[in-house]
Design a protein around this motif. Structure first.
Motif, PDB file in Angstrom:
ATOM      1  N   LEU A 172       0.902  -1.301  -0.062  1.00  7.96           N
ATOM      2  CA  LEU A 172      -0.035  -0.167  -0.056  1.00  7.96           C
ATOM      3  C   LEU A 172       0.834   1.303   0.065  1.00  7.96           C
ATOM      4  O   LEU A 172       0.729   2.279  -0.714  1.00  7.96           O
ATOM      5  CB  LEU A 172      -1.179   0.101   1.303  1.00  7.96           C
ATOM      6  CG  LEU A 172      -2.076  -0.993   1.100  1.00  7.96           C
ATOM      7  CD1 LEU A 172      -2.813  -0.918   2.510  1.00  7.96           C
ATOM      8  CD2 LEU A 172      -3.055  -0.625  -0.030  1.00  7.96           C
ATOM      9  N   ASP A 173       2.129   1.008   0.695  1.00 12.72           N
ATOM     10  CA  ASP A 173       2.922   2.272   0.704  1.00 12.72           C
ATOM     11  C   ASP A 173       3.597   2.554  -0.577  1.00 12.72           C
ATOM     12  O   ASP A 173       3.923   3.968  -0.880  1.00 12.72           O
ATOM     13  CB  ASP A 173       4.067   2.053   1.568  1.00 12.72           C
ATOM     14  CG  ASP A 173       3.646   2.303   3.105  1.00 12.72           C
ATOM     15  OD1 ASP A 173       2.648   2.748   3.321  1.00 12.72           O
ATOM     16  OD2 ASP A 173       4.220   1.652   3.913  1.00 12.72           O
ATOM     17  N   LEU A 177       0.395   8.030  -4.520  1.00 11.85           N
ATOM     18  CA  LEU A 177      -0.559   8.984  -3.933  1.00 11.85           C
ATOM     19  C   LEU A 177       0.188  10.480  -3.531  1.00 11.85           C
ATOM     20  O   LEU A 177       1.160  10.354  -3.133  1.00 11.85           O
ATOM     21  CB  LEU A 177      -1.159   8.508  -2.668  1.00 11.85           C
ATOM     22  CG  LEU A 177      -2.019   7.126  -3.011  1.00 11.85           C
ATOM     23  CD1 LEU A 177      -2.619   6.794  -1.553  1.00 11.85           C
ATOM     24  CD2 LEU A 177      -3.416   7.636  -3.815  1.00 11.85           C
ATOM     25  N   LYS A 178      -0.409  11.509  -4.243  1.00 12.53           N
ATOM     26  CA  LYS A 178       0.165  12.738  -3.909  1.00 12.53           C
ATOM     27  C   LYS A 178      -0.277  13.293  -2.454  1.00 12.53           C
ATOM     28  O   LYS A 178      -1.584  13.019  -2.211  1.00 12.53           O
ATOM     29  CB  LYS A 178      -0.417  13.888  -4.896  1.00 12.53           C
ATOM     30  CG  LYS A 178       0.396  15.011  -5.004  1.00 12.53           C
ATOM     31  CD  LYS A 178       0.064  15.858  -6.246  1.00 12.53           C
ATOM     32  CE  LYS A 178       1.149  16.928  -6.398  1.00 12.53           C
ATOM     33  NZ  LYS A 178       0.407  18.227  -5.743  1.00 12.53           N
ATOM     34  N   ASP A 179       0.712  13.468  -1.651  1.00 16.58           N
ATOM     35  CA  ASP A 179       0.541  13.882  -0.291  1.00 16.58           C
ATOM     36  C   ASP A 179       0.073  15.522  -0.202  1.00 16.58           C
ATOM     37  O   ASP A 179       0.487  16.186  -1.291  1.00 16.58           O
ATOM     38  CB  ASP A 179       1.667  13.525   0.456  1.00 16.58           C
ATOM     39  CG  ASP A 179       1.864  12.129   1.135  1.00 16.58           C
ATOM     40  OD1 ASP A 179       0.686  11.867   1.396  1.00 16.58           O
ATOM     41  OD2 ASP A 179       2.714  11.682   0.799  1.00 16.58           O
ATOM     42  N   ARG A 180      -0.660  15.913   0.807  1.00 16.04           N
ATOM     43  CA  ARG A 180      -0.777  17.251   0.940  1.00 16.04           C
ATOM     44  C   ARG A 180       0.460  18.209   1.149  1.00 16.04           C
ATOM     45  O   ARG A 180       1.498  17.472   1.396  1.00 16.04           O
ATOM     46  CB  ARG A 180      -1.612  17.393   2.145  1.00 16.04           C
ATOM     47  CG  ARG A 180      -2.908  16.915   2.175  1.00 16.04           C
ATOM     48  CD  ARG A 180      -3.809  17.155   3.296  1.00 16.04           C
ATOM     49  NE  ARG A 180      -3.197  16.349   4.274  1.00 16.04           N
ATOM     50  CZ  ARG A 180      -3.349  16.235   5.756  1.00 16.04           C
ATOM     51  NH1 ARG A 180      -4.288  17.521   6.217  1.00 16.04           N
ATOM     52  NH2 ARG A 180      -2.717  15.545   6.636  1.00 16.04           N
ATOM     53  N   PRO A 181       0.340  19.303   0.793  1.00 20.36           N
ATOM     54  CA  PRO A 181       1.572  20.265   1.076  1.00 20.36           C
ATOM     55  C   PRO A 181       2.089  20.319   2.611  1.00 20.36           C
ATOM     56  O   PRO A 181       1.470  20.236   3.275  1.00 20.36           O
ATOM     57  CB  PRO A 181       1.104  21.686   0.713  1.00 20.36           C
ATOM     58  CG  PRO A 181      -0.179  21.462  -0.064  1.00 20.36           C
ATOM     59  CD  PRO A 181      -0.656  20.194   0.347  1.00 20.36           C
ATOM     60  N   VAL A 183       3.370  17.777   4.081  1.00 20.06           N
ATOM     61  CA  VAL A 183       3.517  16.324   4.722  1.00 20.06           C
ATOM     62  C   VAL A 183       4.714  15.533   4.469  1.00 20.06           C
ATOM     63  O   VAL A 183       5.045  15.482   3.082  1.00 20.06           O
ATOM     64  CB  VAL A 183       2.186  15.555   4.176  1.00 20.06           C
ATOM     65  CG1 VAL A 183       2.473  13.948   4.976  1.00 20.06           C
ATOM     66  CG2 VAL A 183       0.996  16.294   4.836  1.00 20.06           C
ATOM     67  N   GLN A 184       5.402  15.195   5.396  1.00 22.13           N
ATOM     68  CA  GLN A 184       6.700  14.394   5.096  1.00 22.13           C
ATOM     69  C   GLN A 184       6.511  12.919   4.921  1.00 22.13           C
ATOM     70  O   GLN A 184       6.139  12.172   6.028  1.00 22.13           O
ATOM     71  CB  GLN A 184       7.729  14.657   6.061  1.00 22.13           C
ATOM     72  CG  GLN A 184       8.256  16.291   6.227  1.00 22.13           C
ATOM     73  CD  GLN A 184       8.877  16.874   5.152  1.00 22.13           C
ATOM     74  OE1 GLN A 184       9.650  16.033   4.348  1.00 22.13           O
ATOM     75  NE2 GLN A 184       9.173  18.070   5.177  1.00 22.13           N
ATOM     76  N   ASN A 185       6.450  12.302   3.647  1.00 27.55           N
ATOM     77  CA  ASN A 185       6.396  11.047   3.854  1.00 27.55           C
ATOM     78  C   ASN A 185       7.562  10.120   3.371  1.00 27.55           C
ATOM     79  O   ASN A 185       8.400  10.234   2.635  1.00 27.55           O
ATOM     80  CB  ASN A 185       5.469  10.756   2.570  1.00 27.55           C
ATOM     81  CG  ASN A 185       4.896   9.291   2.244  1.00 27.55           C
ATOM     82  OD1 ASN A 185       5.178   8.126   2.991  1.00 27.55           O
ATOM     83  ND2 ASN A 185       3.806   8.941   1.463  1.00 27.55           N
TER      84      ASN A 185
END
Lengths: 344, 493
Positions: A172-173, A177-181, A183-185
Motif C-alpha cells: 500500500l505504501d 498518491l500525492k500528499d498534501r503540501p 506532509v513528509q512521507n
C-alpha cells in the motif's frame, strides 16, 4: 445438514489460500527475492542476549544503518574466528545501546560504535528504535520468545514472509498518491534496499548497486530527510554534556575490562558534503575522541577505505562491505583489538 | 500469550488434539486447566500465583458464604473476599495512581513528601479475572446460584484460557454447568469456531494493527499543533482501532471456546450502530456493562430510589466503570462523559414520559442497559441512522480522553478537532487518510446493516461459495499483513 455449507466454504477457502500463497511464493522467487528477516525488537533481543560471550570470542557492533550494511559478518567471522553480534539500529543513535551495555555489569566484552554524525550528535537520534528494542529485551515474555523462534523457522524458508517489502502495508505504501503540501512521507525506499540476514546484517541487492536509477531514488529520500531536519547541529554545552555522558558509559565498560572503539564508515557525494558542512571533523569526530579518550577509525585516514564509494551516498554495496570489513579487521589487529588481555 | 501469535497457533493445535483424544472428562478438564495456566504463565510466570490465590480463596469463601447462616459471619466472609480481590486489584492497578494523587494532595497543603516511585508491574487480565471471581462470591452471599462443587471446575471457570485475560467476563451459571458433562465440539461448532477466529484475527491483525494503529499513534503522539483534518483522522482511527482490537479479541475468544465445545457470551453487538448511549452500552463490552449494572448500579439503588438517586447512581457507575479501564483521571473523565450523555438521554426520555424499562434484554437475551431506550428511537430507519451517526460522533469525542495519556494531550486533540488550533501542521499522508476514511465508513455501514443480526446466522443465509470467498479474502489478508504479535489494547486494563 446445516453445517454442510460452512464445510464447503472452508474447503474452498483452504484450496484458494494454499494455491494463492504458493503462487505468490513462486512469483517472488522468480522475481529474484530471497529470504529476508524482519528486523524487529524480537530479533534485536535475540542478539542482545549474546553479548555475554567471552571477550576473546565475540565483538559487539552498535550504531546506525551504516555499520549494519558495511560490516560483512561472514567475512568478519571467517577472518577473525570471532562471533559478530550486530546491535546497530537503522536511523538512530547508538547511545541508548551504549548506555544499556555500560550499565549491564555482566557485559565485559568488545564494542565497536559506529558514528554517523547526523544521528550520533543529536540529543534523541531520529528514531526511538534502540529504546524500543531495549524495552522489549527487558520485558520479553516466554510467549514472545517462542513466537520468535517459530517465526524464524518460517522466515528462513518462505520468501513471501517479508514484512518490510512484501506485506500488505508495504505494498500500500507503494501506491502513487500525492500528499498534501507540507506532509513528509518517509516511505518509498525501493525493495532492493535493506534486505536483512538473520545475523541482522543488512545489504542492498546487486541490482540496486548496478542500477543508478534505484540508487537515485534513495539519494532523493536522504535529501528529503535533510530538508525535513530543521534542527541545527548541537554545539556548546549540550554537546559537552553528550560527550560527558558517552565518556561515563565508555569508562564503565573499560573499568570492567571491556573495550570500546569508534568507527566512522564511508559516505559519499552530496551526503558527505552535507556532513562536512554541518559536522566538521575537528568540531565533532576529533572532539569525541579527545573527550572520551577512546581510539577511533575514520575511513578518510585509511587509503583503502577512503576509496570506497556508496551507491546511494550512505551505505556500501555487498562487495565493498567485504573490502571494508577485511580492512577494518587489519586496522583493529594493528590496534591490538584481538589481543586477549584487556585494555584498561 | 496472544491469539495473534505463532505460539498460540501451536498451543491451540495441541489443545485441540488433546481435547479430542479418548481421555476421561476429568483428564480433559485437567488438560484444559494446565493449558490455561500455561497460556497465562507464558506472559509472566510468577503472576500465576495471584491467580491461584484468587481461585482458592474465592472457592472456599464462596462455599462458606453459601452455607453460613450467621449474618455477621457471613458479612465478615464477604469482606474477606472483597478485600482479597479488590485489595489485589488496588495494589497492582491503582497503587502508583493512589500514591501519586496522595503526594499531589499533601504537597498542595504544604507537606513536602516525595516517596520513591514504586515499580509495580500490572498482571495481565487482573481486572477481568478479579471481576469474574468477585461476582461468584457476591452471588454466593445473596444465594443467587449454587456453589461450585469441585475446585477443578471452579479453577477452570476462573482460568479457562479463552476468556481469562480480556473477557468476556463470564458468570458462574454461564460456564460452570458446561464443565459438569463432557463437551466436545461438533463439526458444525468446530467450523463456526474456526470461522469466528478468522474474523477476529482479521479485525485485530489487518484492520486494527495493520491499517489504523499507526495513524492513531502518530496523531496522539504528536507534540505539535494539528489541523482539524489530522485530528479527526487520528480520533476516527482510534475509534476503529479499539473496536476492531477488542471486538476482534472477543470474537477469537468465543471462537476458540466453540472449537473446544463451549459457549461464551457475546461481548459486542455492532456498537457503532447504537442509537443512543444506553443502546451503545447494550452493544459495547456487553459483559462488563452487565456486570456493572448487576454488581454496582443495582446495589447502589439503581432506579428504585427516586429520580435524583437514579441520576447519581448512573454517574457513579460510569465514573467507576471509567476508572476500571485504567488508573488515570482521563479514564474517569471518559466514564464521566458517558455518564453525562446517559443523563441527557434519560432526561429526554423522562420528559417524554417514556416508560421503557430501565433494564432491557438485548437480542442475545442476557444483558441489559443502564438507562431507558427512548421510544423516539424505535422504527423510523432514516431518522435512527442520523441518531446513530450523532451517537457515533459524540462517542468519538469520549475516545479522545480514553486514548490521550494526559489532559494536555486530550485538550490539544479536542481543540484541533473543533478548529480552535491555529497554525497546525499537516502530518498524515494521503494513504493514511484514505485508510481511515475507507475502513471507518465501511465499519459504520456494516454495523448498521448487521445491527440486529448475528454473523453465524447470516453466513447460513448466503451461498456457500460467497462465504468461502469472504473467508478466503480475510485469511489471505491476515497472512499478507504479516503483523507481529502485538498485544491487545484491553490487556492493559
Amino acid at each position: 445438514m446445516p453445517n454442510q455449507p460452512l464445510a464447503k466454504a472452508a474447503l474452498l477457502m483452504l484450496v484458494i489460500v494454499v494455491v494463492a500463497v504458493t503462487s505468490w511464493e513462486i512469483h517472488l522467487r522468480n522475481q529474484g527475492f530471497d529470504t529476508t528477516y524482519y528486523d524487529d525488537p524480537a530479533l534485536w533481543a535475540h542478539k542482545r542476549k549474546m553479548v555475554y560471550e567471552p571477550s576473546d570470542k565475540a565483538t559487539v557492533f552498535s550504531g546506525s544503518s551504516r555499520i549494519k550494511f558495511d560490516t560483512d559478518i561472514d567475512t568478519w567471522e571467517s577472518v577473525t574466528g570471532e562471533h559478530a553480534i550486530q546491535l546497530a539500529c537503522v536511523g538512530s543513535t547508538p547511545l541508548p545501546v551504549l548506555d544499556n551495555l555500560a550499565n549491564d555489569e555482566k557485559f565485559k566484552g568488545k564494542l565497536i560504535v559506529d558514528v554517523v554524525e547526523g544521528l550520533f550528535f543529536s540529543i534523541h537520534g531520529a528514531d526511538d528504535r534502540p529504546v524500543r528494542n531495549i524495552k522489549y529485551y527487558k520485558e520479553e515474555t516466554p510467549a514472545q520468545w517462542a513466537s520468535f523462534h517459530i517465526n524464524h523457522l518460517l522466515e528462513s524458508q518462505l520468501v513471501f514472509l517479508d514484512k518490510e517489502w512484501n506485506s500488505l502495508g508495504a505494498k500500500l505504501d507503494e501506491l502513487p498518491l500525492k500528499d498534501r503540501p507540507g506532509v513528509q512521507n518517509f516511505k518509498g525506499f525501493p525493495s532492493d534496499f535493506g534486505r536483512v540476514k538473520f545475523s541482522r546484517q543488512e545489504f542492498m541487492t546487486d541490482k540496486m548497486a548496478a542500477d543508478t536509477s534505484i540508487s537515485n531514488k534513495v539519494i532523493a529520500i536522504w535529501q528529503m530527510f535533510g530538508r525535513a531536519n530543521t534542527t541545527p547541529p548541537i554545539t556548546g554545552k549540550p554537546l559537552d554534556s553528550l560527550f560527558a555522558a558517552i565518556k561515563t558509559s565508555v569508562d564503565k565498560i573499560k573499568a570492567r575490562g571491556g573495550k570500546v572503539i569508534f568507527v566512522r564508515p564511508p559516505s559519499s557525494g552530496g551526503y558527505r558534503a552535507a556532513e562536512r558542512k554541518f559536522f566538521p571533523r575537528e568540531a565533532y569526530w576529533d572532539k569525541l575522541l579527545a573527550a572520551t579518550s577512546i581510539e577511533g577509525i575514520h575511513y578518510e585516514d585509511y587509503p583503502v577505505l577512503a576509496k570506497l564509494t556508496c551507491p546511494e551516498e550512505s551505505h556500501l554495496k555487498q562487495s565493498d562491505a567485504k573490502v571494508f570489513t577485511s580492512e577494518l579487521i587489519k586496522i583493529l589487529k594493528e590496534k591490538g583489538w584481538f589481543n586477549t588481555s584487556a585494555t584498561k | 500469550m496472544v491469539f495473534n501469535s505463532y505460539t498460540f497457533v501451536v498451543f491451540f493445535i495441541i489443545i485441540l488434539i488433546l481435547h479430542n483424544l479418548p481421555f476421561s472428562w476429568k483428564t480433559k478438564k485437567i488438560n484444559l486447566l494446565i493449558a490455561s495456566y500455561i497460556f497465562y504463565a507464558a506472559w509472566n510466570p510468577p503472576f500465576i500465583l495471584l491467580l491461584w490465590m484468587s481461585t482458592v480463596i474465592d472457592f472456599f469463601v464462596g462455599r462458606a458464604l453459601y452455607t453460613q447462616t450467621n449474618v455477621r459471619k457471613k458479612r465478615l466472609l464477604l469482606v474477606i473476599s472483597l478485600i482479597g480481590n479488590l485489595g489485589m486489584l488496588c495494589f497492582f492497578k491503582y497503587g502508583t495512581f493512589l500514591l501519586d494523587n496522595f503526594v499531589t494532595v499533601v504537597n498542595a497543603i504544604g507537606w513536602n513528601f516525595h516517596p520513591a516511585k514504586p515499580s509495580i508491574i500490572l498482571p495481565a487480565g487482573i481486572s477481568f479475572y478479579t471481576f469474574t471471581t468477585l461476582c461468584y462470591t457476591i452471588d454466593m452471599y445473596h444465594k443467587k446460584s449454587e456453589p461450585v462443587k469441585k475446585l477443578l471446575d471452579f479453577s477452570l471457570f476462573v482460568t479457562f484460557f479463552p476468556h481469562l485475560v480480556a473477557g468476556p467476563i463470564v458468570r458462574p451459571p454461564q460456564l460452570v454447568p458446561q464443565f459438569e458433562t463432557e463437551r466436545k465440539a461438533t463439526k458444525k461448532m468446530m467450523l463456526e469456531g474456526l470461522f469466528l477466529i478468522s474474523v477476529g484475527l482479521f479485525m485485530k491483525v489487518v484492520l486494527a494493527d495493520s491499517m489504523l494503529s499507526a495513524t492513531a499513534n502518530d496523531v496522539f503522539g504528536n507534540p505539535g499543533k494539528l489541523p482539524a483534518l489530522d485530528a479527526w483522522m487520528g480520533v476516527l482511527a482510534f475509534s476503529g482501532q479499539i473496536f476492531f482490537d477488542f471486538s476482534g479479541y472477543s470474537t477469537c475468544a468465543v471462537g476458540a471456546a466453540m472449537c473446544l465445545g463451549f459457549w461464551l457470551p457475546q461481548n459486542f453487538l455492532y456498537p457503532y450502530a447504537a442509537t443512543g448511549f444506553s443502546d451503545f452500552w447494550k452493544r459495547w463490552h456487553i459483559t462488563l456493562s452487565a456486570w456493572l449494572r448487576d454488581y454496582l448500579y443495582i446495589p447502589l439503588g439503581g432506579n428504585r430510589k427516586g429520580k435524583v438517586r437514579t441520576y447519581i447512581n448512573l454517574m457513579l457507575t460510569m465514573l467507576l466503570g471509567g476508572l476500571w479501564h485504567g488508573a488515570n483521571w482521563t479514564f474517569v473523565v471518559w466514564g464521566g462523559l458517558h455518564g453525562f450523555y446517559l443523563w441527557v438521554e434519560k432526561a429526554i426520555a423522562d420528559l417524554r414520559h417514556d416508560k421503557v424499562a430501565a433494564i432491557a434484554a438485548t437480542p442475545a437475551g442476557e444483558v441489559g442497559v443502564l438507562g431507558p431506550v427512548p421510544e423516539m428511537l424505535k422504527p423510523k430507519i432514516f431518522r435512527n441512522f442520523l441518531i446513530a451517526m450523532a451517537t457515533f460522533f459524540l462517542i468519538n469525542v469520549t475516545w479522545v480522553f480514553f486514548r490521550a495519556t494526559n489532559f494536555h494531550d486530550a485538550w490539544s486533540v479536542l481543540t484541533a478537532m473543533f478548529g480552535f488550533t491555529k497554525g497546525g501542521e499537516a502530518m498524515l499522508t494521503t494513504l493514511a487518510i484514505y485508510k481511515v476514511i475507507i475502513i471507518v465508513t465501511g465499519m459504520v455501514i456494516v454495523s448498521w446493516i448487521m445491527r440486529d443480526k448475528k454473523v453465524l446466522e447470516v453466513i447460513y443465509k448466503l451461498p456457500w461459495w460467497l462465504v468461502g470467498l469472504f473467508w478466503t479474502i480475510i485469511v489471505l489478508l491476515i497472512i499478507w499483513s504479516q503483523e507481529s504479535s502485538s498485544s491487545f489494547i484491553y490487556f492493559q486494563f
